[in-house]
Design a protein around this motif. Sequence first.
Motif, short mmCIF file in Angstrom:
data_model
loop_
_atom_site.label_atom_id
_atom_site.label_comp_id
_atom_site.label_asym_id
_atom_site.label_seq_id
_atom_site.Cartn_x
_atom_site.Cartn_y
_atom_site.Cartn_z
N LYS A 24 3.14 -2.54 10.21
CA LYS A 24 2.47 -3.84 10.06
C LYS A 24 2.18 -4.20 8.61
O LYS A 24 2.16 -5.38 8.25
CB LYS A 24 1.18 -3.88 10.89
CG LYS A 24 1.48 -4.02 12.37
CD LYS A 24 0.24 -4.22 13.19
CE LYS A 24 0.64 -4.42 14.65
NZ LYS A 24 -0.48 -4.32 15.55
N HIS A 25 1.96 -3.19 7.77
CA HIS A 25 1.65 -3.50 6.37
C HIS A 25 2.84 -4.15 5.65
O HIS A 25 2.68 -4.80 4.63
CB HIS A 25 1.21 -2.24 5.62
CG HIS A 25 2.32 -1.27 5.39
ND1 HIS A 25 2.73 -0.37 6.34
CD2 HIS A 25 3.15 -1.11 4.33
CE1 HIS A 25 3.75 0.33 5.85
NE2 HIS A 25 4.01 -0.10 4.64
N CYS A 26 4.04 -3.99 6.19
CA CYS A 26 5.22 -4.62 5.59
C CYS A 26 5.10 -6.15 5.68
O CYS A 26 5.54 -6.86 4.78
CB CYS A 26 6.50 -4.16 6.28
SG CYS A 26 6.62 -2.38 6.48
N ALA A 27 4.48 -6.64 6.76
CA ALA A 27 4.26 -8.09 6.91
C ALA A 27 3.23 -8.57 5.89
O ALA A 27 3.37 -9.67 5.33
CB ALA A 27 3.79 -8.40 8.33
N SER A 28 2.23 -7.73 5.63
CA SER A 28 1.22 -8.11 4.62
C SER A 28 1.87 -8.19 3.24
O SER A 28 1.55 -9.09 2.45
CB SER A 28 0.09 -7.07 4.57
OG SER A 28 -0.46 -6.90 5.83
N LEU A 29 2.77 -7.27 2.96
CA LEU A 29 3.46 -7.29 1.66
C LEU A 29 4.27 -8.59 1.50
O LEU A 29 4.21 -9.24 0.46
CB LEU A 29 4.38 -6.06 1.51
CG LEU A 29 5.25 -6.03 0.26
CD1 LEU A 29 4.40 -6.02 -1.02
CD2 LEU A 29 6.18 -4.81 0.26
N ALA A 30 4.99 -8.98 2.54
CA ALA A 30 5.81 -10.20 2.47
C ALA A 30 4.92 -11.43 2.28
O ALA A 30 5.21 -12.29 1.44
CB ALA A 30 6.65 -10.34 3.73
N GLY B 283 11.97 -1.89 -0.62
CA GLY B 283 11.23 -1.25 0.48
C GLY B 283 12.08 -0.91 1.69
O GLY B 283 13.30 -1.00 1.67
N CYS B 284 11.37 -0.58 2.75
CA CYS B 284 11.99 -0.12 3.99
C CYS B 284 12.71 -1.26 4.73
O CYS B 284 12.60 -2.42 4.35
CB CYS B 284 10.88 0.39 4.89
SG CYS B 284 9.70 -0.92 5.30
N GLY B 285 13.38 -0.90 5.81
CA GLY B 285 14.07 -1.90 6.64
C GLY B 285 13.12 -2.95 7.16
O GLY B 285 13.45 -4.14 7.23
N THR B 286 11.91 -2.55 7.52
CA THR B 286 10.94 -3.52 8.06
C THR B 286 10.46 -4.49 6.98
O THR B 286 10.15 -5.64 7.28
CB THR B 286 9.73 -2.79 8.69
OG1 THR B 286 10.18 -1.60 9.30
CG2 THR B 286 9.05 -3.66 9.70
N SER B 287 10.41 -4.03 5.74
CA SER B 287 10.00 -4.96 4.67
C SER B 287 11.09 -6.02 4.50
O SER B 287 10.79 -7.19 4.22
CB SER B 287 9.71 -4.23 3.36
OG SER B 287 10.89 -3.74 2.79
N ILE B 288 12.35 -5.64 4.69
CA ILE B 288 13.44 -6.63 4.63
C ILE B 288 13.27 -7.64 5.77
O ILE B 288 13.38 -8.85 5.57
CB ILE B 288 14.81 -5.92 4.69
CG1 ILE B 288 15.01 -5.07 3.44
CG2 ILE B 288 15.94 -6.94 4.84
CD1 ILE B 288 16.27 -4.23 3.41
N THR C 66 0.83 -1.20 0.00
CA THR C 66 0.00 0.00 0.00
C THR C 66 0.87 1.26 0.00
O THR C 66 0.45 2.33 -0.43
CB THR C 66 -0.90 0.03 1.25
OG1 THR C 66 -0.09 -0.31 2.38
CG2 THR C 66 -2.03 -0.97 1.14
N CYS C 67 2.12 1.12 0.46
CA CYS C 67 3.05 2.25 0.52
C CYS C 67 3.75 2.50 -0.82
O CYS C 67 4.46 3.49 -0.97
CB CYS C 67 4.11 1.95 1.58
SG CYS C 67 4.96 0.40 1.21
N GLY C 68 3.59 1.56 -1.78
CA GLY C 68 4.23 1.72 -3.09
C GLY C 68 5.50 0.90 -3.23
O GLY C 68 6.04 0.76 -4.33
N ASP C 69 6.01 0.35 -2.12
CA ASP C 69 7.23 -0.48 -2.19
C ASP C 69 6.90 -1.82 -2.84
O ASP C 69 5.78 -2.32 -2.72
CB ASP C 69 7.79 -0.74 -0.79
CG ASP C 69 8.25 0.54 -0.12
OD1 ASP C 69 8.58 1.49 -0.84
OD2 ASP C 69 8.29 0.58 1.12
N THR C 70 7.90 -2.41 -3.48
CA THR C 70 7.67 -3.71 -4.11
C THR C 70 8.57 -4.78 -3.49
O THR C 70 9.62 -4.48 -2.94
CB THR C 70 7.92 -3.69 -5.63
OG1 THR C 70 9.28 -3.30 -5.85
CG2 THR C 70 6.99 -2.74 -6.35
FE1 FES Z 1 6.64 -0.01 2.40
FE2 FES Z 1 7.49 -1.13 4.65
S1 FES Z 1 7.05 0.96 4.29
S2 FES Z 1 6.92 -2.12 2.81
#
Ligand code: FES
Length: 158
Positions: free
Chosen positions: A125-131, A81-86, A56-60
């Motif tokens: 939390k949305h970073c976990a949804s992306l993963a 994406g951000c550190g949390t997405s990693i 939702t933040c635009g990161d892939t």
């Molecule tokens: Fe975009 Fe974490 S801020 S995936």
Amino acid sequence: MMSNDKELEQFTQQLQAEIMEKIGKVYTETVIDHWQNPRNFRRIKKPDGYGKAQGTCGDTMEMFIKINEDRILDCSFQTDGCGTSIVCGSMATVIAINKTFTEALAEVSASKILSLLGGLPEADKHCASLAAETLRRAMADLLYHKKFPWKKIYRKEQ
Ligand code: FES
């Protein structure tokens, strides 16, 4: 000159310690560990399953799966994406590796990633949804190519 170098080094160390202390108040030890040592942050050549999703933040994020019969032998990811997405991508691959397809499908979810990490601040939390979503797509891709193996030949090399 020598004294200036030493002072600068001391200042840097103190700053790093302060930053880590602040981070430690917000993130769990497990999160910090995956952030400092991300697991499986790489591409797999000719994967059996490949998924890409946008948060939702635009990161892939991209995920790659290698299987043997029904078991996931390897799983890796990459993200811009951000550190949390990693951190979340890293945990998702750890959950998936060595699981059967069905086990991984049942286990990989944003809530499972969050619980194994010991939680994340609301804003992350949305970073976990992306993963979780990226891994689900890689598994759907794997299933699709199992059903229609000839279609894989036409897929662009990842
Ligand atoms: Fe975009 Fe974490 S801020 S995936």
